[in-house]
Each structure stands twice: as C-alpha cells, then as structure tokens.
Scaffold this motif. Structure first.
Motif, PDB file in Angstrom:
ATOM      1  N   ALA A   1      22.559  66.159  34.984  1.00  0.00           N
ATOM      2  CA  ALA A   1      23.062  65.654  34.137  1.00  0.00           C
ATOM      3  C   ALA A   1      24.284  65.616  33.393  1.00  0.00           C
ATOM      4  O   ALA A   1      24.073  65.253  32.473  1.00  0.00           O
ATOM      5  CB  ALA A   1      22.515  67.100  33.760  1.00  0.00           C
ATOM      6  N   ARG A   2      25.713  65.995  34.160  1.00  0.00           N
ATOM      7  CA  ARG A   2      26.357  66.050  33.577  1.00  0.00           C
ATOM      8  C   ARG A   2      26.927  63.547  33.575  1.00  0.00           C
ATOM      9  O   ARG A   2      27.423  63.545  33.388  1.00  0.00           O
ATOM     10  CB  ARG A   2      27.680  66.508  34.344  1.00  0.00           C
ATOM     11  CG  ARG A   2      27.452  67.659  34.279  1.00  0.00           C
ATOM     12  CD  ARG A   2      28.596  68.270  35.442  1.00  0.00           C
ATOM     13  NE  ARG A   2      29.735  68.041  35.361  1.00  0.00           N
ATOM     14  CZ  ARG A   2      30.542  69.115  34.077  1.00  0.00           C
ATOM     15  NH1 ARG A   2      30.226  69.705  32.884  1.00  0.00           N
ATOM     16  NH2 ARG A   2      31.881  68.985  33.608  1.00  0.00           N
ATOM     17  N   TRP A   3      26.558  63.592  34.944  1.00  0.00           N
ATOM     18  CA  TRP A   3      26.511  62.155  35.400  1.00  0.00           C
ATOM     19  C   TRP A   3      26.001  61.517  33.513  1.00  0.00           C
ATOM     20  O   TRP A   3      26.924  60.455  33.898  1.00  0.00           O
ATOM     21  CB  TRP A   3      25.835  61.457  36.368  1.00  0.00           C
ATOM     22  CG  TRP A   3      25.692  59.821  37.167  1.00  0.00           C
ATOM     23  CD1 TRP A   3      27.176  58.937  37.588  1.00  0.00           C
ATOM     24  CD2 TRP A   3      24.881  59.308  36.506  1.00  0.00           C
ATOM     25  NE1 TRP A   3      26.553  57.686  38.512  1.00  0.00           N
ATOM     26  CE2 TRP A   3      25.115  57.755  37.401  1.00  0.00           C
ATOM     27  CE3 TRP A   3      23.894  59.409  36.071  1.00  0.00           C
ATOM     28  CZ2 TRP A   3      24.996  56.597  37.024  1.00  0.00           C
ATOM     29  CZ3 TRP A   3      23.030  57.829  35.751  1.00  0.00           C
ATOM     30  CH2 TRP A   3      23.354  56.957  36.478  1.00  0.00           C
ATOM     31  N   ARG A   4      24.895  61.929  34.026  1.00  0.00           N
ATOM     32  CA  ARG A   4      24.041  61.082  32.312  1.00  0.00           C
ATOM     33  C   ARG A   4      24.479  61.067  31.598  1.00  0.00           C
ATOM     34  O   ARG A   4      24.648  59.929  30.609  1.00  0.00           O
ATOM     35  CB  ARG A   4      22.461  61.501  32.520  1.00  0.00           C
ATOM     36  CG  ARG A   4      21.642  60.868  31.591  1.00  0.00           C
ATOM     37  CD  ARG A   4      19.800  60.717  31.819  1.00  0.00           C
ATOM     38  NE  ARG A   4      19.175  60.346  30.657  1.00  0.00           N
ATOM     39  CZ  ARG A   4      18.678  58.893  31.173  1.00  0.00           C
ATOM     40  NH1 ARG A   4      19.355  58.795  32.391  1.00  0.00           N
ATOM     41  NH2 ARG A   4      17.877  58.437  30.406  1.00  0.00           N
TER      42      ARG A   4
ATOM     43  N   ARG B   1      37.422  56.750  36.696  1.00  0.00           N
ATOM     44  CA  ARG B   1      37.894  57.808  37.572  1.00  0.00           C
ATOM     45  C   ARG B   1      37.350  59.593  37.197  1.00  0.00           C
ATOM     46  O   ARG B   1      37.071  60.215  38.120  1.00  0.00           O
ATOM     47  CB  ARG B   1      39.060  57.294  37.625  1.00  0.00           C
ATOM     48  CG  ARG B   1      40.259  58.580  38.089  1.00  0.00           C
ATOM     49  CD  ARG B   1      41.864  58.483  38.411  1.00  0.00           C
ATOM     50  NE  ARG B   1      41.894  57.040  38.735  1.00  0.00           N
ATOM     51  CZ  ARG B   1      43.166  56.652  38.282  1.00  0.00           C
ATOM     52  NH1 ARG B   1      44.244  57.354  37.882  1.00  0.00           N
ATOM     53  NH2 ARG B   1      43.321  55.635  38.824  1.00  0.00           N
ATOM     54  N   GLU B   2      37.107  59.476  36.019  1.00  0.00           N
ATOM     55  CA  GLU B   2      36.876  61.000  36.102  1.00  0.00           C
ATOM     56  C   GLU B   2      35.245  61.339  36.265  1.00  0.00           C
ATOM     57  O   GLU B   2      35.238  62.564  36.501  1.00  0.00           O
ATOM     58  CB  GLU B   2      37.309  60.916  33.992  1.00  0.00           C
ATOM     59  CG  GLU B   2      38.466  61.050  34.020  1.00  0.00           C
ATOM     60  CD  GLU B   2      39.454  62.367  34.520  1.00  0.00           C
ATOM     61  OE1 GLU B   2      38.916  63.368  34.909  1.00  0.00           O
ATOM     62  OE2 GLU B   2      40.457  61.837  35.353  1.00  0.00           O
ATOM     63  N   MET B   3      34.686  60.508  36.470  1.00  0.00           N
ATOM     64  CA  MET B   3      32.763  60.329  36.344  1.00  0.00           C
ATOM     65  C   MET B   3      33.108  60.556  37.866  1.00  0.00           C
ATOM     66  O   MET B   3      32.231  61.552  38.425  1.00  0.00           O
ATOM     67  CB  MET B   3      32.199  59.157  36.416  1.00  0.00           C
ATOM     68  CG  MET B   3      32.017  59.513  34.676  1.00  0.00           C
ATOM     69  SD  MET B   3      30.756  57.572  33.870  1.00  0.00           S
ATOM     70  CE  MET B   3      32.115  56.408  34.156  1.00  0.00           C
TER      71      MET B   3
ATOM     72  N   LEU C   1      18.908  73.621  41.096  1.00  0.00           N
ATOM     73  CA  LEU C   1      20.250  73.915  39.850  1.00  0.00           C
ATOM     74  C   LEU C   1      21.260  73.091  40.150  1.00  0.00           C
ATOM     75  O   LEU C   1      22.272  72.265  38.897  1.00  0.00           O
ATOM     76  CB  LEU C   1      20.146  74.701  39.653  1.00  0.00           C
ATOM     77  CG  LEU C   1      18.909  75.552  38.820  1.00  0.00           C
ATOM     78  CD1 LEU C   1      19.068  77.206  38.657  1.00  0.00           C
ATOM     79  CD2 LEU C   1      17.825  75.140  37.731  1.00  0.00           C
ATOM     80  N   LEU C   2      21.788  73.118  40.643  1.00  0.00           N
ATOM     81  CA  LEU C   2      22.986  72.165  40.971  1.00  0.00           C
ATOM     82  C   LEU C   2      23.161  71.192  41.289  1.00  0.00           C
ATOM     83  O   LEU C   2      23.892  70.424  40.889  1.00  0.00           O
ATOM     84  CB  LEU C   2      22.981  72.604  42.569  1.00  0.00           C
ATOM     85  CG  LEU C   2      24.783  73.881  42.728  1.00  0.00           C
ATOM     86  CD1 LEU C   2      24.677  75.039  44.049  1.00  0.00           C
ATOM     87  CD2 LEU C   2      25.849  74.319  42.073  1.00  0.00           C
ATOM     88  N   TYR C   3      21.989  70.359  41.993  1.00  0.00           N
ATOM     89  CA  TYR C   3      21.696  69.274  41.801  1.00  0.00           C
ATOM     90  C   TYR C   3      21.217  68.134  40.455  1.00  0.00           C
ATOM     91  O   TYR C   3      21.652  67.727  40.049  1.00  0.00           O
ATOM     92  CB  TYR C   3      20.512  68.720  43.016  1.00  0.00           C
ATOM     93  CG  TYR C   3      21.129  68.271  44.225  1.00  0.00           C
ATOM     94  CD1 TYR C   3      21.285  67.172  44.523  1.00  0.00           C
ATOM     95  CD2 TYR C   3      20.252  69.716  45.060  1.00  0.00           C
ATOM     96  CE1 TYR C   3      22.459  66.958  46.079  1.00  0.00           C
ATOM     97  CE2 TYR C   3      20.980  69.118  46.659  1.00  0.00           C
ATOM     98  CZ  TYR C   3      21.635  68.384  46.475  1.00  0.00           C
ATOM     99  OH  TYR C   3      21.890  67.894  48.094  1.00  0.00           O
ATOM    100  N   ALA C   4      20.210  68.853  40.153  1.00  0.00           N
ATOM    101  CA  ALA C   4      19.655  69.024  38.325  1.00  0.00           C
ATOM    102  C   ALA C   4      21.786  68.472  37.167  1.00  0.00           C
ATOM    103  O   ALA C   4      21.707  67.679  36.629  1.00  0.00           O
ATOM    104  CB  ALA C   4      19.120  69.399  37.318  1.00  0.00           C
ATOM    105  N   LYS C   5      22.418  69.827  37.494  1.00  0.00           N
ATOM    106  CA  LYS C   5      23.789  69.513  37.038  1.00  0.00           C
ATOM    107  C   LYS C   5      24.181  69.087  37.145  1.00  0.00           C
ATOM    108  O   LYS C   5      24.957  68.017  35.802  1.00  0.00           O
ATOM    109  CB  LYS C   5      24.196  71.022  37.197  1.00  0.00           C
ATOM    110  CG  LYS C   5      25.316  71.332  36.291  1.00  0.00           C
ATOM    111  CD  LYS C   5      26.172  72.944  36.376  1.00  0.00           C
ATOM    112  CE  LYS C   5      27.042  73.071  35.282  1.00  0.00           C
ATOM    113  NZ  LYS C   5      27.734  73.788  34.988  1.00  0.00           N
TER     114      LYS C   5
END
Length: 220
Positions: free
Chosen positions: A85-88, A45-47, A78-82
């Motif tokens: 990165a947060r998903w990973r 859920r949080e992801m 940068l938004l796509y990369a962020k």
C-alpha cells in the motif's frame, strides 16, 4: 449502494506537444518534454528506502515465526499489505506530480516506454540483483498508475517499445556509446554526455515523433 455515471473525457485544447517517459529503478521516471530545455527526473531513493525498511520488518517476523514452527500469521499478511500500500501510495503521488507537470506544459500525448522482456534481460545482466529489480518495480502497475493520473488531466497515453533507447545517443543517433559509470551515456561520435535514463526518455520521444526538438541536454 452503487450507481453508474458517464463522464465526458477531458481534452487539452490547442495542444500538439508530446512527452516521453522512461521508467527506471534509481530514477523512477525520466520525463522529457518536447521543446523543453530540461528533462525532469523523479528519484526513487525514498521509495526504495521505505520498501527495504518494511522488507526488514517482514524478514524479522518470518524469522520469529520459523522459531515457533509457523509459516504465516495475520501480522505477516498485514506487513505485506502495508508495504504494498505504501509503494502504491508513493507511485500515486509521483504520478500526480508528473501529470501536473505535463498539464502545465500543455502536453497532449505522453509515450511511456514499455520494458518488454525486462525480466529476462535483467537476469542476464544483473545476476543476483534480478529479483530485487523485478520485484521492487511492478512496471505494469506503475505504468497503469501513471496512465490513470495522466488521463485524468485529459492527456492521451500510449505504451511504446523502448528497446535500444538507453544505448543510443539522442543527439546524433549513434550506437557508438560508452556507459562508465553505467548511469552516464557518453557518445564517441559527437561527444555528448548525459544521464542514461534521460537518453531513454528523449529517444522514446524522438522515435515516436520524428523531428522533435529540445534545447540542451540538461536534467533537473
């Protein structure tokens, strides 16, 4: 500077126990352990909330770019990369918790269900949700992150097929089931009721180690 090192593989001594993992969307990981009364469910859920938040940021910026006649910008990249990165990072944290749980329970082998042909099946069953499910979950990337974390603990990882695991009763092996609501599996033959993802992880475990046992059908 780069240099190579040789690391001896870790071995879990005296461990013949096995575990099964079913990957999902609402429940990121359903973990069933041999001989354990409870299955462990790790919520996504949080992801999903975090992924959707950054998705809205990307959409707003793309709308602003379209007004100016542009298609891309450094900020958009940068938004796509962020978001990625947060998903990973979220998956790496979850994988560490799964690996620690398996290590504490002296698990020697983990079978991860591999959803082969999931994109085709999702398009058929879920329609407009197909892109959302497939794009949010990189099943290959997620399973590799899990495999890395488990192998660091000296646990053997095997990818196995999962077809039919969420539509079979793990208690009596019956195909006569009802899924209403969809996340609940109810068996018409033995009357068992349990979470569909839990049934999936238990069936993955049972298919790859016949005769496996557990007490009850609870999920934590």
């Amino acid at each position: 500077a780069k240099y190579a090192v040789e690391v001896s593989p870790k071995v879990v001594s005296g461990s013949g126990r096995v575990a099964g993992i079913d990957l999902g969307v609402r429940v990121a990981v359903s973990l069933s352990l041999e001989g354990a009364a409870q299955s462990r469910h790790f919520s996504a859920r949080e992801m999903q909330k975090d992924w959707d938040y950054w998705g809205r940021q990307i959409a707003c910026h793309m709308q602003a770019l379209s007004v100016r006649g542009l298609k891309s910008s450094q900020r958009l990249c940068l938004l796509y990369a962020k978001r990625r990165a947060r998903w990973r990072h979220a998956w790496q944290a979850l994988a560490r918790e799964v690996a620690s749980t398996c290590r504490r329970q002296c698990i020697g082998t983990v079978f991860i269900g591999w959803p082969k042909g999931i994109l085709k099946e999702v398009k058929t069953r879920h329609g407009k949700w197909a892109g959302r499910i497939h794009n949010f979950w990189g099943f290959d990337s997620a399973s590799r992150i899990l495999q890395t974390a488990l192998e660091r603990q000296g646990i053997l990882v095997r990818r196995v097929g999962e077809r039919g695991t969420s539509s079979t009763c793990p208690t009596c092996d019956s195909k006569a089931i009802v899924r209403r609501p969809r996340h609940v599996l109810a068996c018409k033959d033995c009357g068992a009721k349990l979470h569909a993802d839990q049934a999936g992880s238990r069936n993955i475990l049972r298919m790859n180690k016949p005769g496996v046992f557990w007490d009850g059908a609870k999920a934590a």
